[in-house]
Design an enzyme around this catalytic site. Sequence first.
Site, PDB file in Angstrom:
ATOM      1  N   GLU A   1     -27.219 -53.845  -5.271  1.00  0.00           N
ATOM      2  CA  GLU A   1     -27.961 -52.920  -6.118  1.00  0.00           C
ATOM      3  C   GLU A   1     -28.526 -51.743  -5.323  1.00  0.00           C
ATOM      4  O   GLU A   1     -28.477 -50.609  -5.760  1.00  0.00           O
ATOM      5  CB  GLU A   1     -29.103 -53.693  -6.809  1.00  0.00           C
ATOM      6  CG  GLU A   1     -29.986 -52.884  -7.715  1.00  0.00           C
ATOM      7  CD  GLU A   1     -29.262 -52.404  -8.970  1.00  0.00           C
ATOM      8  OE1 GLU A   1     -28.081 -52.771  -9.145  1.00  0.00           O
ATOM      9  OE2 GLU A   1     -29.871 -51.659  -9.747  1.00  0.00           O
ATOM     10  N   ASP A   2     -29.057 -52.038  -4.139  1.00  0.00           N
ATOM     11  CA  ASP A   2     -29.859 -51.035  -3.440  1.00  0.00           C
ATOM     12  C   ASP A   2     -29.181 -50.358  -2.248  1.00  0.00           C
ATOM     13  O   ASP A   2     -29.713 -49.409  -1.711  1.00  0.00           O
ATOM     14  CB  ASP A   2     -31.165 -51.670  -2.916  1.00  0.00           C
ATOM     15  CG  ASP A   2     -32.054 -52.147  -4.051  1.00  0.00           C
ATOM     16  OD1 ASP A   2     -31.783 -51.735  -5.187  1.00  0.00           O
ATOM     17  OD2 ASP A   2     -32.983 -52.916  -3.795  1.00  0.00           O
TER      18      ASP A   2
END
Length: 734
Positions: free
Chosen positions: A85-86
């Site tokens: 996600e990051d």
Amino acid sequence: MSKYDEIVHYQDYDELLKILKNSNNNYDLRKIQKAYNIAEEAHGDQRRVSGIPFILHPTSVACIVAQFGMDSDSIIAALLHDVVEDTEYDLKFVRKEFGKDVANIVDGVTKISKIKLYSREEQQAENIRKMLIAMSNDIRVIIVKLADRLHNMRTIECMKEQKRRDKSRECMEVYAPIAHRLGMKAVKDELEDLSLRYLDPVGYKEIEDALLLKENERDRFIDKKKKEIIKASKMPKDKITVYGRVKSINSIYRKTFLKGKTLDEIYDFFALRIIVDDLKDCYNLLGVIHDLYTPIPRRFKDYISTPKPNMYQSLHTTVIDRDGIPFEVQIRTWEMHQTAENGIAAHWKYKLGFTRIVNNKKAKELDENIKRIKDVLAAQIDTDDSTDIIRNIRNDFDQNEVYVFSPKGDVFNLPIDSTVIDLAYLIHTEVGNHMVGAKVDHRIVPIDYKLNTGEICEILTQKDSHPRRDWLDICKTSSARSKIRQWFKREKRDENIIEGKMMLERELKRSNISLTDEELEELLQFMLKKNKFNTVQDLYASIGYGGIQLWKVLPRIKEEYNTKFKKDDEPAPTIVQTVHKRKHADSGVIVEGMDDCLIKFAQCCNPLPGDEIIGYITRGYGVSVHKRNCTNIPVDLTKVEEPERYVKVSWESNINDSFHSTLEIVCADRTGVLADVTIALSSMRIFINSLNSRSLGSGRAVVTATIDVFSREHLDTVIKRLQSLREVISIKRF
Ligand code: MN
């Protein structure tokens, strides 16, 4: 001081290693180290809102997962859960390095994190819980997600007020109930207490303070009971563990604030837990306790012989001591204790493989533990609060339901095989009544598209659009069907009357009954009273929109005819039951030399009024009508084997029905083409039965559309309009 201030919120990789080494499990430490290295590098010098290095969040989550006793894959997934996600690492990379199970868990956790889960309505919350479980094809997704959430809740203090409240509500409504269902009591209690602290800070503090006040009193009491019990048990001290159990703040809160009791009224405010090695000691100790103190009738529960659906096992009893103070005692083995605290996760300690609970095509692979849950569910155990849980878990496992999102994130729950029509009517009657189409995961789908769990579905509407009669055959839910009928009933009364009367006359004619309008009206009088209709028109209208199904009432009408109208010399009409299919019975095609024969339009060429056609007498299915130039019809009919089976057919002059027609549209392969085609068609009020596209390569795609048109002429207009679209290269009719 708060109960949670003392908790060390962050644990680093060294602490993870310590937990792993102190456990009896065989962990793949090399792979775990690799995952840590990647996570550390990926998160780099990212920081949490509080300023703490980000990497300490995944290591803390991994520690929680490890304390549950989960396997290597779960721990690796926990370390990597925020990487996709990051950071720049993607799922493909995770799959390549750690296999598809780890990638699947990381993917599941990421997906769930993106959904806004709290909602205004309880029903929604229930749907969300069910859907989360349905989305997690591997139960480890939920377990890692619970650990992630637990850690975030422990460290939520530095977040903004609104965010803390939102997350707390999500926890109360969604995550804590899921933890409960999976038997993870420790997680459930902690999530609830942490949430309560932000949702009702005052109430929380009040109970916390009261508990502190009572602490001394409680400790003295527990200490005394502990000594009494150990002495009476005559067991060696290292074989029996007795301790006082503090109820969770949330459970006391529920009893005091929601049930209006004072803190002193709470029955089992004092509670003891006794843990032993062997099952037989549990029952022996129960006897000892019941000798020592007075048991309160009906407060004894044997969850050992009949475990709770979430696998919880213990003996529960409430007793009163000589001073008149009631207290609850729970007796269990260490293994039961593990299960009680960690639920389903505890079973990873004793197991070999791994488990998929839902969406599992290979049901045979279900592991023993899950089988156990299911066995318990099937056994329909009879305990006071279990029926609800059983029903809920049943629903969780229910493969007969699908859960879909609206683009805004609302969840809708439908029976399996439901179409976009059903969803439209579930959202709102007006949405259904004005639907022109739907997008699933941002792509246009045909109107008969069947929804799958986890899909995002958007219903496209247009102000002047309205339902179609054939939706009645497409939709799955009875509520959608009745709403469509309602619409026709309301909006199309005149049409319905004509349609209904025609349908009835046609059926009567089949049975050789022919009556004047007046006679027919007289015949039908008996039906009016029975159905509370004022006029025959009402009855026709009802038949027309399908409120009264003709095949159901026809025998009764014929009976009435026989008694009241039949002339003595007339033979009794034969009761021919026909399956009502509008298009077949009222086909608009005349077969030379044959009246009233069953007509079927060939699927291979979908002839339209205006096309040159030919009939072929099938065995048992009436006459099938093809286009004359259909590839299935020989060019030279004089040279075929059974020439007598080919018959001349022609179109009736006034046809009001629409017909399927399939077009192959070759166009430029770019996004939005399907949408353009759909919009062009609906602007002409053309109904789309199905719409697919596939790429032909070299920048071209072919869109196959089955639409409804009235005639060849009508179709030609549609084709012309489509050809005017910039992207369209060529159009071929099937
Ligand atoms: Mn996280």
